[in-house]
Design an enzyme around this catalytic site. Structure first.
Site, PDB file in Angstrom:
ATOM      1  CE1 TYR A  52      -8.343  33.479  -8.222  1.00 59.35           C
ATOM      2  CE2 TYR A  52      -7.328  33.359 -10.383  1.00 59.35           C
ATOM      3  CZ  TYR A  52      -8.100  34.032  -9.465  1.00 59.35           C
ATOM      4  OH  TYR A  52      -8.635  35.257  -9.793  1.00 59.35           O
ATOM      5  CG  HIS A 111      -6.734  38.127  -4.787  1.00 61.04           C
ATOM      6  ND1 HIS A 111      -6.444  36.802  -4.972  1.00 61.04           N
ATOM      7  CD2 HIS A 111      -7.878  38.334  -5.471  1.00 61.04           C
ATOM      8  CE1 HIS A 111      -7.360  36.238  -5.729  1.00 61.04           C
ATOM      9  NE2 HIS A 111      -8.250  37.146  -6.036  1.00 61.04           N
TER      10      HIS A 111
END
Length: 282
Positions: A52, A111
């Site tokens: 992010y 992820h």
């Protein structure tokens, strides 16, 4: 207030998502205030990732939680596929911890799947857990076959969560993934639980049934959509907002209970899948 058990801790069923947070310097103070307001309103889980904003989200979260009681929080971050190897994961984790200003994560997620063999990733997650720098590990963007493969690996059944896209307009995992996770007692972390507004042409917030039920309960359509996601006792929703007011509204949805006939009306508008669908990701 709805809660669930996540990696051995009881946490409220709505947490704080941070995707896209930290990207705009002019919103920094507002975003920090929103995260703190969420914790003040009852949130315990804060979900972020090294991906992010290339670490900017983790830095923002670190700044937001600095004056808070770390032991009251449940911090989640994620390792990128290219860093999910024996050689690179420890350094990747250390960088995340430094950006967050903490010496451990409550949950560390893989992820999404990449080229590193899954067995190697799991072995390294297990090793890192033994160091105490992560209390538990899980996965993200895993489909049913991924979870079944994981379960057969040494240490695989130690997985504590799977984080997938899930909202009223994206119900593909209702067919195969969620039933598997319920059977194996692996909680789901639902990202983008309000579909980022009306993305993908779903028109969730303008649907007449959604609006009618929201008016009946005197809540916003977003609160109603969150209540739908957490109707399952093994699901944690992590909506993202940079607004203090919206953050408080999100957490207020913890006390919203939808009746069986209301859930049936939503099922009629947005039917559960009748066959296996490709995993929805964004």
């Amino acid at each position: 207030m709805k809660t669930l058990s996540l990696a051995g801790r009881t946490v409220p069923a709505i947490g704080i998502g941070t995707w896209h947070m930290g990207d705009r310097p002019e919103l920094r103070d507002q975003e920090i205030a929103a995260i703190r307001a969420g914790v003040q309103a009852g949130a315990r889980v804060i979900d972020t990732a090294e991906m992010y904003g290339s670490g900017r989200s983790e830095r923002l979260v670190g700044a937001a939680i600095r004056p808070l009681d770390r032991q009251q929080l449940f911090l989640i971050s994620k390792v990128l596929p290219e860093n999910a190897s024996r050689e690179r994961m420890a350094a990747s984790l250390e960088a995340s911890l430094q950006r967050l200003g903490t010496d451990y994560l409550d949950l560390y997620l893989y992820h999404w799947r990449g080229t590193v063999p899954l067995a190697e990733t799991v072995a390294e997650l297990e090793r890192l857990q033994s160091t105490g720098k992560i209390k538990a590990w899980g996965v993200s963007n895993f489909d049913r076959d991924d979870l079944e493969e994981l379960w057969q690996l040494p240490g695989g059944p130690h997985v504590q969560a799977n984080e997938d896209l899930y909202h009223l307009g994206s119900r593909g995992i209702d067919y195969a993934v969620l039933p598997w996770q319920r059977e194996h007692q692996v909680p789901l972390i639902a990202y983008s639980p309000v579909a980022q507004g009306d993305s993908w042409g779903q028109h969730l917030t303008t649907n007449p049934v959604v609006r009618k039920l929201a008016q009946r309960h005197q809540v916003s359509v977003y609160q109603l959509l969150l209540a739908w996601v957490i109707r399952d006792p093994q699901v944690l929703a992590i909506p993202q907002t940079s607004s203090v007011a919206h953050m408080r509204q999100n957490l207020a949805a913890l006390s919203l209970e939808l009746r069986p006939e209301e859930l049936a009306a939503l099922d009629e508008q947005f039917p559960r899948p009748t066959h296996k669908e490709p995993l929805d990701v964004i």
